[in-house]
Each structure stands twice: as structure tokens, then as C-alpha cells.
Scaffold this active site. Sequence first.
Site, PDB file in Angstrom:
ATOM      1  N   ASN A  10       0.884  -1.165   0.000  1.00  0.00           N
ATOM      2  CA  ASN A  10       0.000   0.000   0.000  1.00  0.00           C
ATOM      3  C   ASN A  10       0.915   1.206   0.000  1.00  0.00           C
ATOM      4  OD1 ASN A  10      -1.749   2.082   0.491  1.00  0.00           O
ATOM      5  ND2 ASN A  10      -2.364   1.406   2.543  1.00  0.00           N
ATOM      6  N   LYS A  12       0.193   4.280  -0.204  1.00  0.00           N
ATOM      7  CA  LYS A  12      -0.380   5.482   0.435  1.00  0.00           C
ATOM      8  C   LYS A  12      -0.118   6.701  -0.439  1.00  0.00           C
ATOM      9  CE  LYS A  12      -0.025   3.079   4.789  1.00  0.00           C
ATOM     10  NZ  LYS A  12       0.131   3.134   6.244  1.00  0.00           N
ATOM     11  N   HIS A  95      -9.406   1.617   4.614  1.00  0.00           N
ATOM     12  CA  HIS A  95      -8.158   1.685   5.386  1.00  0.00           C
ATOM     13  C   HIS A  95      -8.371   2.609   6.588  1.00  0.00           C
ATOM     14  CE1 HIS A  95      -4.029   2.551   6.471  1.00  0.00           C
ATOM     15  NE2 HIS A  95      -3.696   1.453   5.834  1.00  0.00           N
ATOM     16  N   GLU A  97      -6.651   4.894   7.734  1.00  0.00           N
ATOM     17  CA  GLU A  97      -6.350   6.304   7.446  1.00  0.00           C
ATOM     18  C   GLU A  97      -7.517   6.973   6.733  1.00  0.00           C
ATOM     19  OE1 GLU A  97      -2.655   5.444   5.487  1.00  0.00           O
ATOM     20  OE2 GLU A  97      -1.816   4.825   7.410  1.00  0.00           O
ATOM     21  N   GLU A 167      -5.445  -4.813  10.309  1.00  0.00           N
ATOM     22  CA  GLU A 167      -4.378  -3.861  10.566  1.00  0.00           C
ATOM     23  C   GLU A 167      -4.615  -3.132  11.888  1.00  0.00           C
ATOM     24  OE1 GLU A 167      -2.371  -2.682   6.582  1.00  0.00           O
ATOM     25  OE2 GLU A 167      -3.997  -1.283   6.973  1.00  0.00           O
ATOM     26  N   GLY A 173       2.734   2.037  10.785  1.00  0.00           N
ATOM     27  CA  GLY A 173       3.744   3.089  10.656  1.00  0.00           C
ATOM     28  C   GLY A 173       4.482   3.400  11.949  1.00  0.00           C
ATOM     29  N   SER A 213       3.424  -2.440  10.118  1.00  0.00           N
ATOM     30  CA  SER A 213       4.876  -2.549  10.321  1.00  0.00           C
ATOM     31  C   SER A 213       5.450  -3.910   9.914  1.00  0.00           C
ATOM     32  CB  SER A 213       5.244  -2.230  11.776  1.00  0.00           C
ATOM     33  OG  SER A 213       4.879  -0.895  12.081  1.00  0.00           O
ATOM     34  N   GLY A 234       2.904  -1.249   4.203  1.00  0.00           N
ATOM     35  CA  GLY A 234       3.025   0.175   3.906  1.00  0.00           C
ATOM     36  C   GLY A 234       4.465   0.547   3.612  1.00  0.00           C
TER      37      GLY A 234
HETATM   38  P1  13P Z   1       3.139   0.151   7.617  1.00  0.00           P
HETATM   39  O1  13P Z   1       3.599  -1.152   6.998  1.00  0.00           O
HETATM   40  O2  13P Z   1       3.924   1.334   7.148  1.00  0.00           O
HETATM   41  O3  13P Z   1       3.010   0.044   9.105  1.00  0.00           O
HETATM   42  O4  13P Z   1       1.650   0.408   7.052  1.00  0.00           O
HETATM   43  C1  13P Z   1       0.724  -0.601   7.155  1.00  0.00           C
HETATM   44  C2  13P Z   1      -0.463  -0.205   6.392  1.00  0.00           C
HETATM   45  O5  13P Z   1      -1.194   0.697   6.765  1.00  0.00           O
HETATM   46  C3  13P Z   1      -0.730  -0.923   5.141  1.00  0.00           C
HETATM   47  O6  13P Z   1      -2.009  -0.643   4.654  1.00  0.00           O
END
Ligand code: 13P
Length: 250
Positions: A10, A12, A95, A97, A167, A173, A213, A234
Amino acid sequence: MARKKIIAGNWKMNMTPSQAVELINTLKPLVVNDDVDVLFCVPAIDIIPAMEAAKGTNINIGAENMYFEDKGAYTGEISAEMLVDAGVKYVIIGHSERREYFAETDETVNKKVLKALENGITPIICCGETLTQREQGVTIDFIRQQIKIAYLNVTAEAAATTVIAYEPIWAIGTGKVATTEQAQEVCKAIRDCIAEIYDDATAAAIRIQYGGSVSASSAPELFAQPDIDGGLVGGASLKVDFGKIVCYNK
Ligand code: 13P
């Protein structure tokens, strides 16, 4: 039948169109693994150049979001039909976010899931608890609610084709990956919830990813869990490390 792993990046809000092409060219020799469906979910503006760059490789290009209406006065939104026309077969829906910054709810997630399925696009449906919810011991209740609403009016046949990404928000993150036990426990609870809504065959078919992560070092153990069918990655999907994650079993 064993479920095929699905490992998705992803991106983002990262990578301009030219950077996208460059990253795909760098990663394409590194993400060859016949045991895994490999997917890069990229910003809408990168979809077409990314498709072109990924032609002839095992990399699928997906979207990070779409709207639930067919067309019309929804400035800034992207429809399922637009994604289909661009060759997109997967879309991330709900997601955390998008829920946090763009006011998405379980109900809008459900509408988007139905619209994606109606258009032959596989939704990757995201769920996950906050740190407070985990500390208060309501993780499983909360996730069951997210799942039950996401799948309202989705048939068993369609549900079996979908992907769920678990997630935990506190692991996104932060570099703070869930323990293998925590991730497996929730992924199993999600599968049990699907069995309850539908039946055992649907629960056995559906693919459930872990996200939060994920790194080259945590991937092998996570993906070896009985109810974890891959990852939604991510930060590490933007680096050569993604090759190691995709080839976790080599
Ligand atoms: P990270 O791998 O950066 O923690 O992000 C995970 C994520 O939100 C994937 O959709």
C-alpha cells in the site's frame, strides 16, 4: 484447497508517476514468487503508468480507494468503472487512514465493497482496533462489528472472493508490529466471524492479511500462521525490502 498467499504493497500518498515507474522497474526482478499473488496498490494518478511498467510481470496493480456511486457530481472521486477500464482488479477499502482522515464509516465501507464486487473488482477490506480498544479488551468485539457491517448484503459466493486486511492501528507506521500470537488470534476470530455470517466453506476460502509494520524480518513468522494469508505492507513496500517480504518462503 490451500489458500494462495496475497502480499500487497500500500503505497499510500507516496511516489509520483515517474517515481512509480522507477520503483516498479527496480522491484520487478525481486518480487517473483509463484506461491504468492503480488499486488501494488498505488495512488490513482500512478495506476496507468504503473500498469504499463508492470506489463509482462507477475505484479498486479491495485487502487487505494474508490467511490460507491457509479458516476456524477462527486468532484475528486474515482469510480469502479474507471478502475475497471484501467485494468484494476483489486481495491483497498476502508483503510484506517481513510476512516480517520476522510470520515469513512462501516456503512460507507459496505457500500464500496458492494460496488467493487458488482464491478468485478476484489475489495481488500481493512479492519483494526485502536490501542485504547486493545487495552480495554474489546478488540474482537470491535472487529466483529466492522466485519459484520462490511459484509451486509454480500452473498457467500462473492464474499469468498474478497480479501480482509487486519491492521491494528497502533501497529501502522509505528515500527511496533503485533506479535505473531496477537495477529493470528485476531485473524482467526475474523475467519470465525465469516463462518458465522456465511458457512465454513466461505471462511476457508477467504484470504486474510496482516498489516502493520510488516518487515522482511517479521514476515516469515507472520505468514506461517494458519489464518494469515499474506500481508498489506506500507512503508516497506516502497523499498527493495519488499522483495524479501514477497519471497518470505525462499
Ligand atoms: P506500515 O507497513 O507502514 O506500518 O503500514 C501498514 C499499512 O497501513 C498498510 O495498509
